[in-house]
Design an enzyme around this catalytic site. Structure first.
Site, PDB file in Angstrom:
ATOM      1  N   GLY A   1     -27.605 -16.366  47.725  1.00  0.00           N
ATOM      2  CA  GLY A   1     -27.900 -15.369  46.236  1.00  0.00           C
ATOM      3  C   GLY A   1     -28.368 -16.379  45.138  1.00  0.00           C
ATOM      4  O   GLY A   1     -27.893 -15.934  44.047  1.00  0.00           O
TER       5      GLY A   1
ATOM      6  N   THR B   1     -31.574 -16.745  44.100  1.00  0.00           N
ATOM      7  CA  THR B   1     -32.964 -16.481  43.434  1.00  0.00           C
ATOM      8  C   THR B   1     -33.088 -15.833  42.310  1.00  0.00           C
ATOM      9  O   THR B   1     -34.087 -15.602  41.606  1.00  0.00           O
ATOM     10  CB  THR B   1     -33.820 -15.486  44.533  1.00  0.00           C
ATOM     11  OG1 THR B   1     -33.045 -14.155  44.725  1.00  0.00           O
ATOM     12  CG2 THR B   1     -34.031 -16.128  46.077  1.00  0.00           C
TER      13      THR B   1
ATOM     14  N   ILE C   1     -26.951 -15.947  37.937  1.00  0.00           N
ATOM     15  CA  ILE C   1     -26.112 -17.166  37.950  1.00  0.00           C
ATOM     16  C   ILE C   1     -26.505 -18.255  39.090  1.00  0.00           C
ATOM     17  O   ILE C   1     -26.387 -19.473  38.972  1.00  0.00           O
ATOM     18  CB  ILE C   1     -24.635 -16.744  38.191  1.00  0.00           C
ATOM     19  CG1 ILE C   1     -24.087 -16.115  36.779  1.00  0.00           C
ATOM     20  CG2 ILE C   1     -23.763 -17.733  38.405  1.00  0.00           C
ATOM     21  CD1 ILE C   1     -22.644 -15.377  36.989  1.00  0.00           C
TER      22      ILE C   1
ATOM     23  N   TYR D   1     -16.255  -2.886  44.156  1.00  0.00           N
ATOM     24  CA  TYR D   1     -16.860  -4.103  43.957  1.00  0.00           C
ATOM     25  C   TYR D   1     -15.646  -5.357  43.434  1.00  0.00           C
ATOM     26  O   TYR D   1     -15.511  -6.440  43.857  1.00  0.00           O
ATOM     27  CB  TYR D   1     -17.825  -4.164  43.049  1.00  0.00           C
ATOM     28  CG  TYR D   1     -18.413  -5.507  42.136  1.00  0.00           C
ATOM     29  CD1 TYR D   1     -19.294  -6.279  42.809  1.00  0.00           C
ATOM     30  CD2 TYR D   1     -17.747  -5.775  40.907  1.00  0.00           C
ATOM     31  CE1 TYR D   1     -19.624  -7.735  42.067  1.00  0.00           C
ATOM     32  CE2 TYR D   1     -18.098  -7.283  40.342  1.00  0.00           C
ATOM     33  CZ  TYR D   1     -19.019  -7.828  40.996  1.00  0.00           C
ATOM     34  OH  TYR D   1     -19.599  -9.092  40.455  1.00  0.00           O
TER      35      TYR D   1
END
Length: 264
Positions: free
Chosen positions: A14, A16, A19, A154
């Protein structure tokens, strides 16, 4: 400070945007050999182009992988070299009232946010133990402790990765390998910027006023009372990737602006 990461092989999921992307920039500045990941080839190519423009001498590669598909993770593991550092950063969230969130949404968030790190760690941690050096980081969230009611699924995933990191650390006893989790607070990522812009448009307030209201009315426990910059989080992540952080293992490191409180 030299973090002693030159030529260390680092993989960030992740990476791209947000953070993950800023962490990639930080580690390239430390001359690490970097492999980034995004869900689509287009996002990976765009990120690679930006990074190569900024770091023309940098060693940067990329792989597109959809972590909701286990078969793609298997293919990714086979394609990647032996790693020195694994940063399990990929994550999604779906905000919705508890009674309106169906099973598929819970499952999707669990598959991507939790099982991505489980599968990658299962593949790469034994190799790190074999060579007696490595770093595994799970990027969690302040939501692991705060648990906003519209982000229950989440938050559950972010609590889970803290537990997984703690457990995996027990497998590294006496070695040069460490496993830790990082808990960022509210951070000015692309999603936060979009939130501020949208709320400003709807309310007629400035983005600065919307941000102030968010911390006054929603994230009231924050001591920082502002969104952290992605660089503030990325520099912390970079340190815990490094040989300099060798005495920290099995820890949950907070970069939350004090939002979760507690003595530890």
């Amino acid at each position: 400070m030299d973090l002693k990461l030159k030529d260390k092989v680092v993989f960030i999921t992740g990476a791209t945007a947000g953070i993950g992307f800023e962490t990639a920039r930080t580690l390239l500045n430390e001359e690490a050999r970097l492999i980034i990941n995004g869900r689509t080839q287009k996002s990976v190519d765009t990120a690679l182009s930006e990074l190569k423009e900024e770091f023309p001498e940098g060693k940067i590669f990329g792989f597109a992988t959809d972590f909701s598909k286990p078969e793609e993770v298997t293919t990714l593991c086979a394609a990647l070299p032996t790693l020195d550092v694994l940063i399990n950063n990929v994550g999604i969230y779906r905000a919705a009232p508890f009674f309106e969130m169906d099973d598929s949404s819970w499952q999707e968030q669990f598959e991507i946010n939790v099982m991505s790190g489980v599968r990658l760690s299962r593949h790469f941690l034994p190799k790190m133990l074999e060579k007696n050096w490595g770093r595994v980081l799970f990027i969690s969230s302040e939501c692991a402790e705060l648990v906003p009611p519209d982000l229950l699924a989440y938050s559950m995933t972010k609590t889970a990765v803290v537990s997984i990191a703690k457990g995996l650390a027990q497998l590294t006893k006496g070695s040069g390998v460490t496993v830790n989790s990082i808990l960022p607070g509210s951070t000015l990522s692309e999603g936060a910027k979009a939130f501020l812009k949208n709320e400003a448009t709807k309310s007629g307030k400035t983005k600065e006023a919307v941000e102030a209201d968010f911390f006054k009315d929603v994230r009231t426990s924050s001591l920082l009372q502002r969104f952290a910059g992605v660089k503030e989080v990325a520099t912390t992540i970079a340190y815990y990737c490094s040989p300099l952080a060798s005495a920290t293992n099995g820890s949950a490191i907070k970069v939350d602006g004090g939002s979760t409180g507690g003595l530890i």
